[in-house]
Write an enzyme that holds these catalytic residues in place. Sequence first.
Site, short mmCIF file in Angstrom:
data_model
loop_
_atom_site.label_atom_id
_atom_site.label_comp_id
_atom_site.label_asym_id
_atom_site.label_seq_id
_atom_site.Cartn_x
_atom_site.Cartn_y
_atom_site.Cartn_z
CB CYS A 94 -1.02 -0.02 1.13
SG CYS A 94 -2.38 1.11 0.78
CG HIS A 196 -3.59 -3.09 3.84
ND1 HIS A 196 -2.50 -2.45 4.34
CD2 HIS A 196 -4.24 -2.19 3.08
CE1 HIS A 196 -2.50 -1.21 3.89
NE2 HIS A 196 -3.53 -1.02 3.13
N1 GLN Z 1 -1.69 6.99 1.81
C1 GLN Z 1 -2.05 6.11 0.78
C2 GLN Z 1 -3.42 6.35 0.19
O1 GLN Z 1 -4.38 6.54 0.90
C3 GLN Z 1 -1.88 4.68 1.25
C4 GLN Z 1 -2.77 4.29 2.40
C5 GLN Z 1 -2.47 2.94 2.93
O2 GLN Z 1 -1.33 2.52 3.08
N2 GLN Z 1 -3.54 2.26 3.30
O3 GLN Z 1 -3.54 6.35 -1.01
#
Ligand code: GLN
Length: 246
Positions: A94, A196
Site C-alpha cells: 500500500c 493488506h
Molecule cells: N496513503 C495512501 C493512500 O491513501 C496509502 C494508504 C495505505 O497505506 N492504506 O492512497
Amino acid sequence: MELRVLSLYPEQMNIYADRGNILFLRRRCEWRQIGFEWRGAGPGESVDPAEHDLFYIGGGQDRDQRVVAADMVETKRLALAAAVEDGAALLAVCGGYQLLGESYQLGAETLPGLGLADLRTVREEGPRLIGNVAIETELGGEKRLLAGFENHGGRTYLGSGARPLGRVVPGHGHGNNGDDGFEGVWEKNVVGTYLHGPLLPKNAWLADHLIELALERRCGERPRLEPLPDELERAAHASARAAAGV
Ligand code: GLN
C-alpha cells in the site's frame, strides 16, 4: 539457513497490521528450524545491501509518507537498488507500494519515490478505493489467487515496462486505480501490492515464496521448504476469499 529481514520505517509505515506479515514470516521460518533475524531502519539510517535478503515496506497514510519519502530516497535508495539487483526480495504494501514508483502526487505536492518499479501514483478526485479484494496472479509460476483488503486514495498507474502482480477478479475489488483491472507490480524479486490484511497470513504461499527467494540469494540455490500443516492458514485464505465474494 537464516532469513534476514529488514523493515523500512517500521514506526512510520505500519498500518493495517503490517507487523502481522513479519510475525508470519518469523513463524514459518521457526516452524522449519530456519533462523530468523529482523531489523528495522528508520529515518536517517543507512542500509547495507548485503546484510538483508528480504526488505519490507508497510502501509502508511499520506502524512506518514510525507515524513519518510525524501529520507528514503536520500538514505536508502541506492542500497535497495543494489540489493534488488543482486537478487534480494522486496515486498511493499500500500503506502510502501506507492513509494516504490517514480512519485506520489498529492495535488500541488509531489513526493519522490524509490524508482524501483515503473509506476506512478496520483491522488485524484474520487472516492477512496476500499474493500475486500481478490486478484489472480502467476507469481511463483502457477495461477493462484491472492485475497486481501485494500484502502487507498492514491491511484497507481503502471508504466509500459511494468508487469502487474495480477488482475482483479472482475467485480471483486478495485486494484491499482479502479480502472484498468491491474493490481500491484512484480519486477524481478520485487512485489508491490495494495493488499493488506495482513496479506501474508491470508496467503501463506506468498510468504513461502518470498522466504524461498530470500534464502536463495543467501545460499545460492533455491531451498525446498518443508510443507507445514496450514489448516488455519487455509481457513484464513478461505475466509478472505469469501469476504471478497470469490
Ligand atoms: N496513503 C495512501 C493512500 O491513501 C496509502 C494508504 C495505505 O497505506 N492504506 O492512497
